[in-house]
Design a protein around this motif. Structure first.
Motif, mmCIF file in Angstrom:
data_model
loop_
_atom_site.group_PDB
_atom_site.id
_atom_site.type_symbol
_atom_site.label_atom_id
_atom_site.label_comp_id
_atom_site.label_asym_id
_atom_site.label_seq_id
_atom_site.Cartn_x
_atom_site.Cartn_y
_atom_site.Cartn_z
ATOM 1 N N ILE A 1 0.796 -1.138 0.299
ATOM 2 C CA ILE A 1 -0.048 0.322 -0.338
ATOM 3 C C ILE A 1 0.740 1.331 -0.132
ATOM 4 C CG2 ILE A 1 -1.638 1.077 1.586
ATOM 5 C CD1 ILE A 1 -2.507 -1.561 3.008
ATOM 6 N N LEU A 2 1.517 1.236 1.124
ATOM 7 C CA LEU A 2 3.334 2.751 0.824
ATOM 8 C C LEU A 2 3.670 2.709 -0.396
ATOM 9 C CD1 LEU A 2 4.308 2.343 4.477
ATOM 10 C CD2 LEU A 2 2.222 3.761 3.758
ATOM 11 N N SER A 3 4.161 1.177 -1.004
ATOM 12 C CA SER A 3 4.736 1.895 -2.411
ATOM 13 C C SER A 3 3.805 2.020 -3.406
ATOM 14 C CB SER A 3 5.019 0.191 -2.957
ATOM 15 O OG SER A 3 6.116 -0.296 -1.865
ATOM 16 N N SER A 4 2.566 1.670 -3.294
ATOM 17 C CA SER A 4 1.120 2.504 -4.338
ATOM 18 C C SER A 4 1.274 3.909 -3.767
ATOM 19 C CB SER A 4 0.131 1.690 -4.214
ATOM 20 O OG SER A 4 -0.225 1.846 -2.974
ATOM 21 N N VAL A 5 2.027 4.702 -2.735
ATOM 22 C CA VAL A 5 0.964 5.386 -2.442
ATOM 23 C C VAL A 5 3.029 6.251 -2.242
ATOM 24 C CG1 VAL A 5 1.033 7.394 -1.063
ATOM 25 C CG2 VAL A 5 -0.461 5.763 -0.978
ATOM 26 N N LEU A 6 4.012 6.222 -2.390
ATOM 27 C CA LEU A 6 5.471 6.400 -1.640
ATOM 28 C C LEU A 6 5.879 6.499 -3.234
ATOM 29 C CD1 LEU A 6 6.618 4.767 1.333
ATOM 30 C CD2 LEU A 6 5.892 7.464 0.570
ATOM 31 N N LEU A 7 5.727 5.360 -4.159
ATOM 32 C CA LEU A 7 6.482 5.843 -5.824
ATOM 33 C C LEU A 7 5.930 7.772 -6.331
ATOM 34 C CD1 LEU A 7 7.518 4.716 -7.899
ATOM 35 C CD2 LEU A 7 5.351 3.457 -8.694
ATOM 36 N N PRO A 8 4.786 7.765 -6.650
ATOM 37 C CA PRO A 8 4.310 8.702 -7.234
ATOM 38 C C PRO A 8 4.681 9.809 -6.169
ATOM 39 C CG PRO A 8 2.463 7.683 -7.014
ATOM 40 C CD PRO A 8 2.913 7.148 -6.197
ATOM 41 N N LEU A 9 5.583 10.133 -4.804
ATOM 42 C CA LEU A 9 5.616 10.780 -4.247
ATOM 43 C C LEU A 9 7.775 10.351 -4.628
ATOM 44 C CD1 LEU A 9 4.488 10.624 -1.535
ATOM 45 C CD2 LEU A 9 4.144 12.818 -2.593
ATOM 46 N N HIS A 10 7.753 9.702 -4.790
ATOM 47 C CA HIS A 10 9.675 9.287 -5.497
ATOM 48 C C HIS A 10 9.447 9.985 -6.566
ATOM 49 C CE1 HIS A 10 13.639 7.285 -5.912
ATOM 50 N NE2 HIS A 10 13.275 7.462 -7.040
ATOM 51 N N GLN A 11 8.454 10.184 -7.548
ATOM 52 C CA GLN A 11 8.724 10.275 -8.999
ATOM 53 C C GLN A 11 8.859 11.780 -8.897
ATOM 54 O OE1 GLN A 11 5.426 8.284 -10.400
ATOM 55 N NE2 GLN A 11 6.515 6.425 -11.742
ATOM 56 N N LEU A 12 8.045 12.060 -8.139
ATOM 57 C CA LEU A 12 7.865 14.261 -7.596
ATOM 58 C C LEU A 12 9.389 14.323 -6.921
ATOM 59 C CD1 LEU A 12 4.148 14.199 -6.689
ATOM 60 C CD2 LEU A 12 4.711 15.294 -8.277
ATOM 61 N N GLU A 13 9.932 13.655 -6.289
ATOM 62 C CA GLU A 13 10.978 14.091 -6.037
ATOM 63 C C GLU A 13 11.729 14.453 -6.913
ATOM 64 O OE1 GLU A 13 14.616 12.604 -2.189
ATOM 65 O OE2 GLU A 13 13.343 11.731 -3.564
ATOM 66 N N GLN A 14 11.847 13.100 -8.247
ATOM 67 C CA GLN A 14 12.874 12.656 -8.841
ATOM 68 C C GLN A 14 12.578 14.045 -9.892
ATOM 69 O OE1 GLN A 14 15.486 11.324 -9.318
ATOM 70 N NE2 GLN A 14 14.828 10.630 -7.074
#
Length: 667
Positions: A174-187
């Protein structure tokens, strides 16, 4: 390494902490409840045993049957569930005492210590009719209860770990599905700081993240559009002012400005070469075949000359109008004479009846930093006129008297030996000039960095830097010279605290994979003994291979070294190449600035270049500031730093005790 703790780490840390606390509390409560239950069970069992055994032995408590009583008590006691049994008479005298040792096999000592079980003792009165004949005390053995408690705790622990693992796995998904877009935003945000404009696709399904991602994509797209528009505007201004529309070479204005800027940078013992090429058949072709054919003739000549100069990183070609081309080479002597002879041979090979007056004529000569442009051009024009007449001697390179006084008569072999001697002897000194920061459209006293200029010596006599580096590039030895300069910084050792110094890096070094590896190791072992570094790279070297330049800049930045692109705008190419280059400074080419007080029209190009730099978060510097008028104009154009003789002339790097009439000093 990026500072701070990532959101992923914090969230996972929080989830794991909560899970561990919940697991520990749940297990503790389970053990405690089980222990309470076992205590109550032992107490009830001891009471039942005491009551039933007391009733069984009461008929034999008259003192006549002690063996019967002992046998009956021992039969129950030997089951092993009891720690002790004590039988007393009505007066409290012990008639029988039985005890078992406390043996708890397979239960860790720490578990017994943290979860103790108190053995309960239960009493019962023994009566014979209405007369009390004795009392029986039964104490349960806690060993079996400890064993049950340990097995129960262990099983609950395994079950809790299993359930916790499953829960954490689900939480991870669940967290990966939420954090992946956040990681993409950071990148994406990091990419923007590195002058890259990437959008995120596909969009995340979570409503809030979807909204934020769309907003970021829109902002990045707008930044890219704004940067592209500013780059195109700056390119158009530069092209209109300095580019020949037919050949895309620098025009007369570009030639004059860059010549003046180059002469200002030359040292006293430097020589460079200026060549003049004319197309004698242009007027005839225009008259007979039309201007389109004449334009084709000009473009063909431009391609031939450009190809010949392409092998020399210091060569620049201009078309100043009509049939006239000029080229500059930052060296002089035998190797340049070979270049001129090569061009002359090519022109002769292209001669045909189509070019009735010949394909092209060439003449070149050397000059120093005292030479004025107009007399030099007149001299070349006279030489070319003489060589084009019937009395011509075939001269293509004229060496003035001063050239023979320097090292320019050396061929490649001799220069190779000179460079090898320099690398072995480390005979080099440094000059320096400060770059002052501009704050609030006003020059401050803060120094952004000190640019260092190398001066190589042969037997104590300064060598011509322009010729030295030109030969080093041809001999593939400039990389070793750059390494030598960095190593020589270690010998200075007394730079001011927090001072920043800049060194120029050659074309060969920028595109060398070996140098990147060497620099990483060198900096790892010597960073504490070096000042903060800026490496200045020429725009020409960057444009030679953008991909190779990006790799080099990434290696340099990984070492904590800053990067400056110098001579920005000198190539008259599109400024779009800045996208993806993670540089810290852009140093505008001196040709735009050296005569700014006389040609204020250059301000439009400088302003456009400044906007392009600021649009990608890069500080813009101006060099060749020679007077107060130019300085004030540059301050109004929002330049971030200024450098030039008006700020402070170039000085020899020497101990502070030798400081003379110098406000800014790096050591």
């Amino acid at each position: 390494m990026r500072p701070g703790v990532s959101l992923r780490t914090k969230i996972y840390g929080l989830v794991i902490t909560i899970a561990v606390i919940a697991f520990a509390c749940s297990l503790w409560l389970s053990i405690d409840n089980t222990r309470t239950y076992l205590n109550e069970q032992m107490q009830s069992h001891a009471q039942d045993t005491a009551t039933s055994l007391g009733l069984s032995i009461s008929p034999y408590m008259d003192g006549n049957s002690p063996m019967v009583v002992e046998t009956m008590v021992a039969a129950i006691f030997d089951s092993g569930y009891y720690l002790s049994m004590v039988l007393t008479d009505a007066d409290g005298r012990e008639l029988l005492t039985l005890e078992n040792p406390v043996e708890i096999d397979g239960v860790p000592a720490w578990f017994i210590r943290y979860f103790p079980i108190q053995a309960p003792t239960q009493l019962t009165d023994i009566n014979n009719g209405w007369q009390m004949t004795g009392q029986l005390a039964v104490t349960s053995n806690p060993g079996s209860s400890h064993d049950k408690l340990w097995r129960n705790a262990r099983n609950n622990g395994y079950l809790s770990v299993f359930i916790g693992g499953v829960a954490l796995a689900l939480a991870h998904l669940i967290l990966s599905s939420v954090l992946l877009p956040l990681h993409q935003l950071e990148q994406q945000a990091m990419a923007v700081t590195h002058k890259q404009f990437a959008t995120i696709t596909p969009l995340p399904s979570t409503r809030e993240l979807n909204t934020v991602t769309q907003a970021m994509n829109s902002m990045v797209t707008n930044l890219q559009t704004s940067f592209t528009q500013m780059a195109m505007h700056a390119e158009k201004l530069s092209s209109d002012a300095f580019i020949d529309p037919l050949t895309k070479l620098g025009n007369r204005r570009a030639f004059e400005n860059q010549f003046i800027a180059q002469v200002g940078e030359m040292q006293d013992n430097d020589l460079a070469t200026l060549g003049l090429i004319q197309l004698p058949s242009l007027q005839v072709i225009n008259a007979k075949l039309g201007y389109e054919a004449g334009n084709g003739y000009i473009r063909q000549a431009s391609e031939v000359i450009s190809q010949a100069l392409a092998h020399r990183t210091s060569g620049t070609l201009y078309r100043t109008g009509g049939s006239c081309f000029f080229f500059k080479v930052a060296s002089a002597g035998a190797t340049v004479e070979e270049l001129c002879n090569h061009l002359h041979e090519q022109f002769s090979a292209l001669y045909s009846s189509h070019y009735s007056e010949g394909f092209a004529n060439i003449i070149a000569t050397s000059y120093d930093n005292k030479q004025q442009l107009n007399p030099l051009v007149s001299q070349l024009d006279n030489l070319l006129t003489r060589e084009s007449s019937t009395t011509g001697t075939g001269l293509v390179y004229w060496a003035p008297e001063q050239e023979s006084q320097l090292q320019h008569a050396n061929g490649l072999h001799q220069w190779g030996e000179i460079i090898d001697d320099l690398l072995a002897s480390n005979q080099v000194t440094f000059m320096f000039q400060p770059v002052l920061a501009c704050e609030g459209n006003q020059t401050s006293e803060n120094v952004l960095y000190f640019e260092l200029f190398s001066q190589f010596l042969q037997d104590g006599i300064p060598l011509a830097n322009s010729e030295l580096y030109a030969m080093a590039e041809l001999l593939n030895k400039s990389l070793e010279l750059d390494k030598m300069l960095l190593q020589q910084l270690l010998t200075i050792g007394d730079f001011k605290r927090d001072v920043t110094v800049a060194l120029n890096i050659t074309h060969q070094t920028v595109h060398s994979a070996e140098f990147g590896e060497w620099l990483e190791e060198f900096y790892q072992h010597n960073a504490s003994n070096l000042p903060t570094l800026v490496l200045e790279i020429s725009e020409t070297a960057i444009l030679a291979s953008i991909d190779s330049s990006i790799r080099f800049i990434q290696q340099v930045k990984a070492c904590g070294i800053q990067v400056c692109i110098e001579r920005f705008g000198s190539s008259f190419t599109s400024f779009k190449y800045l996208r993806g280059l993670d540089v810290d400074y852009l140093k505008i080419d001196g040709s735009y600035i050296s005569d700014l007080d006389e040609n204020p029209g250059n301000t439009h190009v400088i302003q456009a270049a400044s906007q392009v730099g600021h649009g990608v978060g890069v500080k813009v510097l101006a060099t060749h500031v020679e007077n107060e008028t130019s300085l004030r104009l540059l301050e109004e154009l929002a330049c971030d730093g200024v450098q030039g003789n008006f700020i402070q002339p170039t000085k020899k790097l020497a101990p502070y005790s030798e400081k003379k009439q110098c406000q800014y000093w790096p050591i």
